[in-house]
Scaffold this motif. Structure first.
Motif, mmCIF file in Angstrom:
data_model
loop_
_atom_site.group_PDB
_atom_site.id
_atom_site.type_symbol
_atom_site.label_atom_id
_atom_site.label_comp_id
_atom_site.label_asym_id
_atom_site.label_seq_id
_atom_site.Cartn_x
_atom_site.Cartn_y
_atom_site.Cartn_z
ATOM 1 N N GLU A 163 0.830 -1.210 0.000
ATOM 2 C CA GLU A 163 0.000 0.000 0.000
ATOM 3 C C GLU A 163 0.864 1.259 0.000
ATOM 4 O O GLU A 163 0.523 2.261 -0.625
ATOM 5 N N GLU A 201 2.093 1.724 -3.517
ATOM 6 C CA GLU A 201 1.005 2.234 -4.368
ATOM 7 C C GLU A 201 0.829 3.732 -4.169
ATOM 8 O O GLU A 201 0.760 4.505 -5.120
ATOM 9 N N ALA A 232 -4.277 4.030 -11.778
ATOM 10 C CA ALA A 232 -4.984 2.791 -11.415
ATOM 11 C C ALA A 232 -4.124 1.572 -11.724
ATOM 12 O O ALA A 232 -4.195 0.551 -11.044
ATOM 13 N N GLN A 233 -3.283 1.707 -12.729
ATOM 14 C CA GLN A 233 -2.433 0.569 -13.087
ATOM 15 C C GLN A 233 -1.339 0.313 -12.060
ATOM 16 O O GLN A 233 -0.743 -0.755 -12.043
ATOM 17 N N LEU A 263 -1.833 0.219 -8.889
ATOM 18 C CA LEU A 263 -2.352 -0.520 -7.729
ATOM 19 C C LEU A 263 -1.926 -1.969 -7.881
ATOM 20 O O LEU A 263 -2.001 -2.540 -8.963
ATOM 21 N N LEU A 264 -1.502 -2.548 -6.777
ATOM 22 C CA LEU A 264 -0.906 -3.891 -6.866
ATOM 23 C C LEU A 264 -1.923 -5.007 -6.644
ATOM 24 O O LEU A 264 -1.695 -6.140 -7.002
ATOM 25 N N GLY A 265 -3.080 -4.679 -6.008
ATOM 26 C CA GLY A 265 -4.045 -5.728 -5.632
ATOM 27 C C GLY A 265 -4.665 -6.447 -6.820
ATOM 28 O O GLY A 265 -4.603 -6.043 -7.936
#
Lengths: 605, 385
Positions: B312, B315, B380-381, B383-385
């Motif tokens: 997080e 990110e 948005a890309q 974000l790792l989730g």
């Protein structure tokens, strides 16, 4: 259980147009004959699938046995067989009717006769059932029982002067209905000593008992130990249990004899072995011939079903397998799509059947599905003499190999009030209907007769019919056969790549219109990308329509939310989540729902 | 509390004043009108929270203070004096600290501004939004362009040199021509504002604008005009010596808002007052939104406490850092997380560079102009989730 006395048995069903109160009347009959106290009554005992209750329709045939003490002091056994209430299930309806000796016709006191009323009552008369009418919903302010009685006598030719005037909802007039069941419906015939001859009108799968056959014994007797044989499928098994139908439960008994309605279990593993309409006989002492009317159930409508998440393919397969245990009319075989990956081509009786299966897969099996446009079975006569039945547009041979094609045609009857005749005729015209004739039923209503290609009515015809008649039109159809037609495969290209899951077959004359609407609809469904995306419709490589999804110009959160980073992140997460629900075709992402939204193209709503 | 020799960790303070004269039609911030008595109770609670939390901040030096809202200038100016006093008393406030207050035209006069100045506030953020009267009325603003001009001159007269002006584009009824009038008026100000925040209107759920918009009754500029206005911002401000340092922020050299930059750089900050968010020791949390509860016990309203995982934090580093035109530094990433940025995000970086949305310069990745336009798509890309 009362001693076996054929003259005290009444096997009957209730026929009606949807919403005229069939299931409610069934509930009242069960309640009044004391099988259940009203406290135990769940509303509409017979519609026991959650979906059936929600949609207010009966999907599977149900049956219940009650005992009625008549005014003459005698006790009668009533076997009420509830039939499916939709044209998709017409064959099942006909088999349920064949299991009865009479029928109650329920007509709404305000609405009168509708297309389905007619279709169902003719079906009942075709099966030589004795039919008596009841007028329901007489407590409505708009009720006109006298007009409706007249209509029944004029249009159907049924005696209606003594038809019970009832309100099933409020329990008014039910006694009279019960008495007329005793008086007007004949007792069954058949000799318990003859070789066994029983009609299968439904079957369900139970994980403990195996297949439970719902049947009407026409001749002979069946009991535990009888070696039975299904005459059409040839399946053989020894009977484990016989019994009759309590409300929502199976009650075992010694034997079932001619005239009785009940169930048989025999450790049968698959409902495919116990096809509706087949005849059960005693393998050691078989009857001379099966009962007439057996038809192999055929799927009329096909579509591709794919798991939204490709990893759920095995789950979808398991779920279809389980549903098929209970539904012999569901067909499926694996297929692959370039756009959608691994899935199944599934066959259904009709669009309602399709929707029901889809909803059950989603609700009961928790699957997220992508469904392709439903289509019918086309017959392709190839130049080399070969004939193929086409269920998936992607498999259509090259036009040069096709001599000609045929499509299924239905005979349709549409009941409509006279003010909407024009707009309904226009609709049928647009759907390539062939006008056969029109009959006026009393002053203000007409019965329109058309022949329509099945592929024109499977997606949104019913919706269009309702919206163009403000809900007043009703509709019924029968498959008539196949006719030669000029059909083409319409392909959709997104960013110049053909998307197989969006191809469909359409009449050459409608290709341009349908192609244009598809492109428009897809333009709204496909989100903007960094680049411009052409959406094209093509027939045989020739582009006939085009729309463009403009390139994304702005996607920015300009506003400052101060230190509220969590809020910014949620926004981005939502965006990312949305992307996950998309299908990647080339370098274009297409939302799953785009595959389904293109089904409803009637823009005159 | 000054004079410690060892180096302290930097800290930013945000103080939320949830009051305004009247809520604007587009506003979804936590604010609303309130009577003098509630305002007084709230300001007392805010002072109590400031004093009560000082113990958590012994190892920090306060670099920036931002008093935001709502419209902080609606409350009696005496409170601002007390607040800055309280901060000086209970915290180690850096001598060169940036102390900002948001004000709106029509809620301040020369006296008020002089009190702010004397209290130590050294930066003003004025909500103009538009220099066109009709546009202001449609937004539900309480002031006229003339009132803004008076306020601006009074602020300059009171000695403020670091002034930000907020403007908005894509407003109902706005055209590129009328937007240019707003920008021209700003550029004609003497002295020139040091900083301009130029936002696009966002229709937020729960606002009157959202209701109108859903009913199709809100006439917004079309896409072409929206883009024209957006381009105009960069053009006019650029020609006048302002540089864009963040998606919506422009400044003369040396006048970038230090407080906001702290957010993008994941510096630690502590929020006071209802709804205020904080980032401390890699925990994010915020105060609850209930003003009554807050007034009763200002120190016990924290909720949504969340310790950030390594992922997080990475990110955030990316989607916050990329808001700044200078972008995210590879070295800073390595230092913060012990991994190379390309080992974690190599593929995403490559894809976006190929698409012309991301570029590399002087050891940092930054959004290109096109990348700024579609920054949500890029972020948005990450974000790792």
């Amino acid at each position: 259980m009362a001693a076996y006395d054929q003259s005290k048995i009444r096997n009957f069903c209730i026929v009606a147009h949807i919403d005229h109160g069939k299931s409610t009347l069934a509930d009242r009959i069960i309640e009044k004959t004391g099988l259940l106290t009203s406290r135990e009554m769940q509303a509409q005992v017979l519609d026991n699938m959650e979906l059936e209750r929600e949609r207010g329709i009966t999907i599977k045939a149900q049956s219940v046995r009650t005992v009625y003490k008549a005014r003459n002091g005698e006790e009668y056994i009533f076997n009420l067989i509830d039939t499916p209430g939709h044209v998709d299930f017409n064959y099942e309806v006909s088999r349920s009717l064949a299991a009865c000796d009479g029928a109650i016709l329920v007509v709404d006191a305000a609405q009168g006769i509708e297309a389905q009323t007619l279709a169902n009552v003719y079906l009942a008369l075709d099966h030589n059932l004795d039919v008596f009418p009841v007028i329901n919903k007489i407590d409505l302010p708009s009720a006109e029982p006298d007009r409706v009685k007249e209509e029944i006598e004029d249009v159907i030719g049924l005696e209606a002067h003594d038809a019970p005037l009832i309100s099933a909802k409020n329990g008014i007039g039910i006694e009279e209905v019960l008495e007329q069941i005793v008086e007007k419906i004949p007792a069954p015939k058949g000799n318990p000593e003859n070789p066994l001859q029983a009609l299968i009108f439904d079957s369900i799968y139970d994980s403990y008992k195996g297949v439970i056959i719902f049947c009407r014994i026409m001749e002979g007797t069946v009991k535990k130990g009888t070696m039975i044989r299904m005459m059409a499928t040839g399946a053989k098994q020894e009977v484990v249990e016989v019994g009759y139908f309590g409300a929502g439960q199976f009650i075992p008994c010694e034997e079932l004899s001619a005239g009785m309605v009940g169930y048989i279990t025999a450790s049968i593993k698959n409902v495919k072995d116990t096809a509706v309409g087949d005849t059960v006989t005693d393998d050691r002492r078989p009857c001379a011939a099966p009962l007439p009317g057996y038809k192999k159930v055929q799927s009329m409508v096909y579509c591709g079903m794919y798991p939204a998440d490709g990893a759920k393919y095995p789950d979808l397969r398991d779920a279809l397998e389980k549903l098929q245990l209970n539904d012999a009319s569901l067909n499926y075989e694996p297929e692959t799509s370039i756009a959608l990956g691994f899935g199944f081509r599934c066959g259904f009786l009709g669009l309602l059947h399709l929707e029901i299966i889809q909803e059950r897969l989603e609700r009961e099996y928790n699957l997220d599905l992508v469904t392709t446009a439903p289509g019918v079975i086309y017959k392709i006569y190839k130049t080399n003499g070969e004939v193929i039945e086409l269920t998936n547009p992607s498999n259509m041979p090259d036009p040069s190999e096709i001599e000609y094609m045929e499509e299924p045609i239905v005979s349709a009857e549409i009941m409509v009030t006279s003010e909407f005749i024009g707009s309904i005729m226009e609709l049928c015209q647009e759907r390539r209907g062939k006008y056969l004739g029109m009959e006026y039923i009393e002053g203000s209503r007409a019965l329109l007769k058309y022949e329509l290609p099945l592929n024109e009515i499977i997606y949104d015809f019913f919706d269009a019919l309702k919206s163009r008649s403000r809900g007043y039109a009703s509709f019924d159809y029968d498959l008539k056969g196949y006719e030669q037609s000029t059909l083409v495969k319409l392909d959709i290209l997104i960013n110049r790549e053909e998307v197989d899951a969006l191809s469909f077959i359409v009449h050459a004359d409608s290709a341009y219109e349908r192609g244009r609407k598809m492109c428009e609809k897809l333009k709204d469904e496909i989100p903007r990308h960094l680049f411009e995306i052409p959406i094209q419709a093509a027939v045989g490589g020739k582009i006939i329509a085009r729309e463009t999804v403009k390139a994304m110009r702005k996607d920015v959160l300009a506003k400052c939310y101060g230190g509220d980073i969590t809020r910014k992140k949620k926004l981005l997460e939502k965006q990312k989540e949305g992307k996950k629900r998309m299908r990647q075709i080339g370098n274009v992402e297409i939302p799953q729902k785009a595959f389904m939204s293109v089904l409803k193209l009637d823009d005159r709503k | 509390m000054t004079g410690n020799n060892y180096k302290k960790r930097p800290l930013e303070l945000y103080l939320h004043i949830p009051f305004c004269v009247r809520k604007c039609h587009y506003c979804d911030f936590l604010s609303g009108p309130a009577d003098a008595s509630l305002q007084e109770q709230y300001m007392k609670a805010l002072l109590a929270e400031l004093s009560g939390r000082s113990g958590e901040c012994r190892e920090y030096q306060v670099q920036t203070v931002f008093v935001g809202g709502g419209t902080p200038s609606v409350v009696d100016a005496v409170w601002m004096d007390r607040i800055v006093e309280e901060i000086k008393r209970s915290y180690d406030l850096a001598e060169d600290a940036e102390i900002t207050i948001e004000i709106n035209p029509g809620t301040v006069d020369r006296d008020k501004l002089e009190i702010y100045k004397r209290a130590g506030i050294n930066r003003l953020s004025i909500g103009l939004q538009s220099a066109v009267d009709e546009e202001l009325r449609r937004l539900g603003r309480i002031h006229t362009p003339e009132q803004f001009l008076r306020t601006y001159q009074e602020a300059a007269g009171a000695g403020f040199t670091n002034i930000n002006v907020d403007v908005m584009s894509a407003l109902p009824g706005q055209t590129p021509e009328s937007y240019r009038r707003t920008l021209d008026m700003l550029m004609g100000l003497c002295p020139r504002p040091a900083h301009i925040s130029a936002y696009s209107l966002i229709i937020e759920e729960g606002t009157p604008f959202h209701d109108l918009w859903e009913q199709g009754k809100l006439e917004l500029p079309d896409e072409d005009n929206d883009r024209l206005m957006y381009a105009l911002t960069g053009e006019v401000l650029g020609a006048n010596g302002y540089h864009r340092y963040e998606i919506s922020n422009y400044a003369l050299d040396g006048y970038e808002c230090r407080h906001n930059c702290g957010y993008w750089q994941r510096k630690e900050y502590l929020g006071f007052g209802i709804g205020a968010a904080s980032l401390m020791k890699e925990w994010r949390f915020r105060n609850g939104q209930d003003i009554r509860k807050y007034v009763d016990s200002p120190l016990f309203q924290r909720e949504e406490l969340k310790q950030l995982s390594l992922e997080e934090r990475m990110e955030e580093f990316l989607f916050l850092g990329l808001r700044m035109t200078k972008g995210v530094s590879c070295e800073a990433f390595l230092k913060a997380f012990g991994q190379r940025i390309t080992d974690v995000y190599g593929e995403v970086i490559q894809r976006n560079m190929r698409d012309g949305l991301l570029a590399f310069k002087e050891g940092s990745y930054h959004l290109t102009d096109r990348g700024m336009d579609v920054s949500n798509y890029v972020m948005a890309q990450f974000l790792l989730g």
